[in-house]
Every structure is written in C-alpha cells, then in structure tokens.
Design an enzyme around this catalytic site. Structure first.
Site, short mmCIF file in Angstrom:
data_model
loop_
_atom_site.label_atom_id
_atom_site.label_comp_id
_atom_site.label_asym_id
_atom_site.label_seq_id
_atom_site.Cartn_x
_atom_site.Cartn_y
_atom_site.Cartn_z
CB SER A 43 3.50 7.96 -5.05
OG SER A 43 3.60 6.68 -4.46
CB VAL A 45 0.82 2.39 -5.62
CG1 VAL A 45 1.02 0.97 -5.08
CG2 VAL A 45 0.06 2.32 -6.93
CB CYS A 46 3.50 4.75 -1.48
SG CYS A 46 4.64 4.64 -2.83
N GLY A 47 0.54 5.19 -0.79
CA GLY A 47 -0.45 5.61 0.19
C GLY A 47 -1.41 4.48 0.50
CG LEU A 50 2.90 3.17 3.49
CD1 LEU A 50 3.68 4.46 3.69
CD2 LEU A 50 3.68 1.99 4.08
#
Lengths: 161, 181
Positions: A43, A45-47, A50
């Site tokens: 997804s 935002v997660c990318g 991280l």
C-alpha cells in the site's frame, strides 16, 4: 482498544521473518527495538514509511536499535515486498492466528482486519519507552523514534534505568 | 497547515539554495528527491506557483534522497551540490526535473549528459566532488528533514510548518499568508 503505553512491559512474541525462519522479541534483550506495525505490504503510505526507515538503519544502529516491521501479510508476500523495495530489516508476519501480536500491543483494527500504524520503542530490558498511534493514512515519519532513542541513550548515560 | 503541523527543525539560512528574497512574506521549502516521480510531477506546479506569486515568495530546495528505492537520487543530489559550488545549482536542479524521464534511464551517464547540455565543465565537477564533501551536505539535508518530520517526497514547508495536501491547497495556503502579510 488503545495501544500499550510507555512503562508497560512489551509482550514477547515469535513470528516468521521468512517462510522458514522465526524471530522472537526476547532475542533482542540487551538491544533497543523499534516495532513498526503497519496495515499492509504494497500500500502506498506503508511503502513510503518503510522506505524512510530503510534509509535510517545506520542512524538506528547508532542507538543500538533493531527495527522490526510487522503486518498481517504472509511470509511469502513479505519476501516479495522486501526484495522489490530493497528493505534491509525484517518484516514479520502476524499471520496465524491473524493479528494476534498486534492485538497484544493494542494495535489491531478489527474492522479492517489489519494492524494499525503504531510505533513502539522498546529498551534493552524489554520495557516500552515510547509508543505512538498514527492515523491510518498518515506516514508518521521518524522524528518521534529518534527522539525516543535519544531519550533512552541519555538516561542510560545518566545512570538511571 | 495548523498548530499540530510538524515544524521545520533547521531554519532556512544562507547555506540553503533559495530563489527569491529572504524578506518575502512566504517561504516555500521543498524536501525533494531528483529521481522521485512525484517530485518530478510537482516541479511544474512549483514553477507556476513561483511565477504566480513573484517577489512575494521565496523558494528553497533541500535534498531528501531515498537511495534504496531511487539509487540515482543521491548521485544526482551530489552533482547538483557540486554544481552549486560552481554557481550552477538552479540550472542543474531544473534540468534534473525537466529531464527526469530520460536521464534516470541512463544512470550516471544520463547525469553527465545533463552537465554537457548545460555547458558545465565536467572536469571541474569531478574535481569539486573530490575536494568537497558534498555527500555530507546531502546527508545533513536528509537528517534535518527527518528531524522536521519529513515522511516522504516531495515534502513541503510553508513558513516553517509542514504542508500536507495537494498542489491546489499549497497555492491556497500561500495566497492566504500573502494576504495576511
């Protein structure tokens, strides 16, 4: 459900980091640990979140801190995601029973069936020193993590636990 | 922008790359990555905003290369910083965004093509890269950004506070501040 707050003992857990390897939180006693719960591999935002932490691993290691990222995705999905993004830290799979570790930390979203975007900084004794719940769609950045780690480093230098 | 927006940890100084006057009522600061497609898309918007607000706006650019996802972002940032030492920062910065689709395909050779296009002496750049620690400069921009709550690129700060929102909201926020000034 609210997330575990500073001062609580971090519940121990064992999760797959790859399809054939597992990691336990207790293995990191003596080091600081950054736990980053996030909703889903791939997804947007997660990318971004991280990817930012991936650039800061050297900075984290200056504070003797290990980053562990956790979502409910399976170990094979994590493996593909980590390879695609060149992540140099473990992605742990809170897959079976689904979200059990996220629940222990109060960071599970029952409605959507994913981990919330929650951060925990845990000290060398396994005590949570800082925690933060970010709104699902907001990348929390890393300034809070660095401040918490600096707090741990300076209190250790002052001789207090 | 509101009271809870993260605040810029490193104030704008003479060390920064800036277009426009220090006394302008609004300073728009971007943390950007030269290989980031979203930054490439923001580039023409910033140009348009700069044109629209003229002397009322100062624009500042700082480096925030996410090297693991964009392996050419840091070399590009270092070449732009070397160009800055030779007083060619903005032409290099603009070239990198205007030609992002092309040079990113060719890697470091693509970057060298940029220097040739702009007529910047490649040998002088090589010497500057050897004599100056531009890597430290890029890293220091990056860490300052992390401390300011930069969480991805592009990341904008308007008069020292992070602006979360699209280009239209950015323009609106700047217009409001100019009106209040």
């Amino acid at each position: 459900m609210s997330i575990l707050s500073a001062g609580s003992n971090a519940p121990d857990f064992t999760l797959h980091s790859t399809p054939d390897q597992s990691v336990s939180l207790s293995e990191f006693r003596g080091r600081n640990v950054i736990l980053a719960f996030y909703p889903a591999d791939w997804s947007p935002v997660c990318g971004d979140q991280l990817a930012l932490y991936n650039e800061l691993l050297e900075e984290f290691s200056k504070h003797a801190a290990q980053l562990l990222a956790i979502s409910v995705d399976g170990a094979w999905c994590h493996a593909a995601f980590a390879r695609d993004r060149h992540y140099h830290f473990p992605l742990l799979s809170d897959f079976e029973p689904k979200g059990a570790v996220a629940r222990k930390f109060g960071a599970y979203d029952d409605k959507d069936g994913v981990a919330e975007r929650a951060l925990f900084v845990i000290d060398t004794n396994g005590v949570i020193r800082w925690s933060y719940l970010s709104p699902m769609g907001v990348n929390p950045g890393a300034d809070g993590i660095l401040k918490a780690l600096e707090g741990i480093t300076s209190s250790a230098q002052a001789g207090s636990p | 922008m509101n009271a809870t927006s993260p605040e810029l940890a490193i104030p704008v100084s003479a060390q920064d790359h800036a277009q426009g006057k220090a006394g302008a009522p609004v300073t728009l600061l971007e943390y950007g990555d030269y290989q980031c497609p979203a930054c490439g898309m923001a580039y023409p918007t910033i140009k348009r905003i700069q044109h629209a607000f003229g002397a009322d706006l100062r624009f500042v650019f700082r480096n925030f290369p996410l090297s693991e996802v964009h392996p050419l972002a840091r070399p590009a940032a270092e070449i732009a910083e070397a160009a800055a030492i030779l007083h060619h920062f903005w032409p290099m910065h603009d070239w990198l965004y205007e030609n992002q689709d092309t040079w990113t395909v060719y890697g470091t050779e693509g970057l060298e093509a940029g220097l040739r296009d702009l007529g910047i002496d490649e040998a002088a750049i090589t010497r500057t890269l050897r004599e100056h620690d531009v890597g430290a400069r890029v890293r220091s921009d990056f860490m300052g950004g992390v401390r300011s709550g930069v969480n991805g690129t592009p990341c904008f700060f308007v008069n020292g506070y992070r602006h979360d929102g699209d280009a239209a909201s950015l323009e609106y926020a700047i217009a409001n501040l100019i009106e209040q000034a």
